[in-house]
Design an enzyme around this catalytic site. Structure first.
Site, PDB file in Angstrom:
ATOM      1  N   GLU A 130       0.891  -1.314   0.118  1.00 27.91           N
ATOM      2  CA  GLU A 130       0.033   0.012   0.008  1.00 27.91           C
ATOM      3  C   GLU A 130       0.943   1.259  -0.152  1.00 27.91           C
ATOM      4  O   GLU A 130       1.949   1.387   0.489  1.00 27.91           O
ATOM      5  CB  GLU A 130      -0.660  -0.049   1.360  1.00 27.91           C
ATOM      6  CG  GLU A 130      -1.745   1.216   1.403  1.00 27.91           C
ATOM      7  CD  GLU A 130      -2.257   1.145   2.818  1.00 27.91           C
ATOM      8  OE1 GLU A 130      -1.910   0.917   3.765  1.00 27.91           O
ATOM      9  OE2 GLU A 130      -3.599   1.701   2.703  1.00 27.91           O
ATOM     10  N   LYS A 142     -10.149   0.623  -0.612  1.00 30.92           N
ATOM     11  CA  LYS A 142      -9.943   0.298   0.816  1.00 30.92           C
ATOM     12  C   LYS A 142     -11.208   0.779   1.575  1.00 30.92           C
ATOM     13  O   LYS A 142     -11.578   1.950   1.354  1.00 30.92           O
ATOM     14  CB  LYS A 142      -8.685   0.885   1.455  1.00 30.92           C
ATOM     15  CG  LYS A 142      -8.491   0.608   2.707  1.00 30.92           C
ATOM     16  CD  LYS A 142      -7.103   1.362   3.122  1.00 30.92           C
ATOM     17  CE  LYS A 142      -6.758   1.025   4.682  1.00 30.92           C
ATOM     18  NZ  LYS A 142      -5.403   1.800   4.874  1.00 30.92           N
ATOM     19  N   CYS A 165      -4.546  -3.273   4.112  1.00 27.76           N
ATOM     20  CA  CYS A 165      -3.781  -2.614   5.592  1.00 27.76           C
ATOM     21  C   CYS A 165      -4.868  -2.877   6.715  1.00 27.76           C
ATOM     22  O   CYS A 165      -5.162  -4.171   7.155  1.00 27.76           O
ATOM     23  CB  CYS A 165      -3.460  -1.162   5.435  1.00 27.76           C
ATOM     24  SG  CYS A 165      -2.219  -0.712   6.544  1.00 27.76           S
TER      25      CYS A 165
END
Ligand SMILES: *[C@@H]1O[C@H](CO)[C@@H](O)[C@H](O)[C@H]1NC(C)=O
Ligand SMILES: *[C@@H]1O[C@H](CO)[C@@H](O)[C@H](O)[C@H]1NC(C)=O
Ligand SMILES: *[C@@H]1O[C@H](CO)[C@@H](O)[C@H](O)[C@H]1NC(C)=O
Ligand SMILES: *[C@@H]1O[C@H](CO)[C@@H](O)[C@H](O)[C@H]1NC(C)=O
Ligand SMILES: *[C@@H]1O[C@H](CO)[C@@H](O)[C@H](O)[C@H]1NC(C)=O
Ligand SMILES: *[C@@H]1O[C@H](CO)[C@@H](O)[C@H](O)[C@H]1NC(C)=O
Ligand SMILES: *[C@@H]1O[C@H](CO)[C@@H](O)[C@H](O)[C@H]1NC(C)=O
Ligand SMILES: *[C@@H]1O[C@H](CO)[C@@H](O)[C@H](O)[C@H]1NC(C)=O
Length: 510
Positions: free
Chosen positions: A82, A182, A214
């Site tokens: 990321e 995300k 993440c």
């Protein structure tokens, strides 16, 4: 079947000959790249597209080199971290020129390498697509994208444009096959939360993958839905994770996730020791190849064979290792025949060693108010309770050093740097000999402990984690459920114990 998969199957076949005569386990070859990203010194300043592209090309050049190296090793899918291309610290305005246009699905299929002029502002996608095409592998990368929206959409930003933190996937011929926005942003002011949760799955000839990013790893959406409703067994996971021991070091949560959900995860982190970022790996439920290095500033390519069916894997020790990438293997996964089971009502009974009942104390760990009991003798059983959870440990400390260990419990809502509900039983080495130091960040230990740790959890989502000295990973010898308790046990290890925890996420209570 190409020569590489043939060779792998032969290798695996010979390894498994004793246990699985005639059955070859199928593998594919995956890579993750821990990238020491070049950070943008001007990230808060407004830029033009040309300067933005010039800056990002420095990181993309490194990606391209890694794809070339991986291609020579027969890699079929590579994952990059990321924020690896644009870096950090943008505002919503300053990131704008760094965003690629992402075409809506009705304008697909699209191969950016072959059709570069089909859409404007797609230079980053074009480079990634060409890497995939030239390397003949699936390329998964994270970038910022812009998607225009209508003002009838109540979540549409006032400037008519969503900025998404996006994972993109290019097939081995360069076609854009998937993108994921995300869901759980971590204080990323440059980006918008997507209006709807996306559950993104893509297919290859060797496996079907789910995508997430993440901080998503701690939440129900989209991850648990991907695993439980879409039956995904392979997850690709770009991350930019700041390590935080005792409970949330990058590789610690990656490993616990693969074991807890019985899936494979391909996790690529940023490498920046000054930002506390390192820790990537390729994890199956019982194997791993990982990289964690707080000493150098080097990136690292990790290549490993991954079982197509993670639950079929039975042969430890046959991973292809990159030098100085560490690995650990599961001894077995037989259920532990617990000699002693404890229930909530036994709080003051025989299980807990009631001598310690009044020795408990409170100390903050990971910003949560844990209740601890010290492990003051070289062996014994102690327990500690908070709210609905009681935690127990039967332990033997081989090295009677003066290192202080404590058993901690937390049952409640975590509220700092994100809000999520936890139930945790954790055996930790304290930061020093004073009990006020229990819960502090520790990376090294010399005490060798064998233990059986268990607790009464209300959630079924409990992730087992063991970290040893120097931030190395171990799997429990046994773990599972017995009489409504989740347990894990571990025999003597070669390295001192830093943390052994049953990390429970109580999603319904968030
Ligand atoms: C940052 O901005 C300065 C001044 O505008 C410029 O000279 C420099 O090239 C920029 N650096 C990057 C990486 O964009
Ligand atoms: C982020 O920007 C702030 C100024 O807005 C600066 O002080 C800080 O050093 C920057 N951090 C990084 C990692 O670039
Ligand atoms: C390129 O890859 C995509 C996705 O795997 C596939 O659907 C398509 O048929 C491929 N195109 C060619 C020309 O091979
Ligand atoms: C627990 O409390 C009792 C009574 O106050 C005391 O006698 C005993 O020493 C305490 N035990 C421990 C381990 O502190
Ligand atoms: C921690 O929890 C205990 C028990 O609820 C409470 O007495 C104590 O004040 C709390 N400590 C902090 C720092 O909030
Ligand atoms: C256990 O050891 C710690 C640290 O030496 C000490 O503070 C504490 O009082 C001890 N507790 C008991 C119950 O002996
Ligand atoms: C432990 O630390 C606390 C707070 O720093 C201090 O008040 C206390 O005296 C210390 N105890 C010992 C035994 O050193
Ligand atoms: C265990 O203790 C012995 C003797 O004190 C020491 O030499 C050894 O290094 C210790 N083991 C570890 C892993 O630290």
């Amino acid at each position: 079947m190409d020569s590489i998969s043939l060779r792998l199957i032969i290798q695996v076949f010979s390894c498994c000959l004793m246990v699985r005569i005639g059955l070859g386990i199928e593998y594919y070859v995956a890579a993750v790249y821990e990238h020491h990203s070049i950070l943008n010194p001007n990230s808060t300043a407004l830029s033009d597209r040309k300067s933005a592209l010039e800056f990002m090309s420095k990181n993309l050049d490194i990606y391209e080199q890694q794809v070339n190296i991986a291609a020579k090793k027969g890699v079929q899918i590579i994952v990059f971290p990321e924020d690896g291309i644009h870096g950090f610290n943008y505002s919503r305005k300053s990131i704008y020129r760094y965003l690629d246009f992402l075409p809506p699905s009705h304008l697909l299929p699209w191969n950016p390498c072959v059709e570069p002029d089909k859409f404007q502002d797609t230079e980053v996608s074009q480079r990634l697509s060409c890497m995939a095409r030239e390397g003949r592998m699936f390329v998964v990368a994270n970038l910022g994208t812009k998607v225009s929206c209508e003002h009838v959409d109540p979540k549409c930003p006032t400037d008519g444009m969503y900025h998404f933190n996006t994972n993109v996937v290019f097939s081995d011929n360069g076609t854009l096959v998937a993108s994921y926005f995300k869901q759980n942003l971590y204080f990323e002011y440059a980006f918008d939360t997507p209006p709807h949760v996306q559950h993104v799955v893509f297919h290859t000839s060797f496996a079907t993958f789910g995508l997430f990013t993440c901080f998503d790893i701690l939440f129900y959406e989209p991850v648990v839905t991907l695993i439980e409703k879409h039956h995904v067994k392979h997850l690709v996971y770009p991350t930019a994770w700041m390590n935080q021991l005792p409970l949330l070091s990058s590789i610690q949560i990656q490993r616990a996730f693969a074991t807890g959900f019985n899936v494979n995860i391909l996790a690529a982190n940023i490498h920046h020791k000054t930002l506390g970022m390192t820790g990537s790996g390729i994890f199956s439920p019982i194997h791993s190849s990982y990289y964690y290095d707080m000493d150098s500033e080097n990136g690292q390519l990790i290549i490993a064979k991954v079982p197509v069916d993670p639950s079929e894997e039975l042969c430890p020790g046959d991973e292809e290792q990159v030098s100085w990438v560490k690995s650990e293997t599961f001894k077995d996964n037989v259920l532990y025949p617990s000699s002693e089971t404890c229930h909530l009502e036994d709080r003051k009974g025989h299980c807990g060693g009631s001598a310690w009942e009044n020795a408990s104390f409170h100390s903050e760990m990971m910003y949560d108010n844990f209740t601890f009991v010290p492990l003051n003798t070289s062996e014994g059983t102690v327990h500690v309770c908070a709210e609905a959870v009681c935690c127990y440990v039967t332990y033997h400390k081989q090295n009677t050093s003066n290192e202080l260990y404590a058993l901690g419990v937390f049952d409640g809502l975590h509220t700092v740097h994100g809000q999520y509900s936890l139930q945790i039983c954790a055996l930790v080495k304290c930061g020093g000999p004073n009990i006020t130091m229990c819960g502090q960040e520790v990376t090294h230990a010399s005490s060798i402990l064998t233990f059986h740790l268990w607790g009464s959890f209300s959630t079924k989502y409990v992730f087992p984690m063991i970290v040893t000295s120097g931030v190395n990973l171990q799997l429990p010898d046994h773990w599972g459920w017995r009489d409504n308790n989740c347990y894990m046990s571990k025999g003597a290890m070669e390295m001192g114990l830093v943390t052994a925890a049953l990390y429970g996420r109580y999603y319904e209570r968030d």
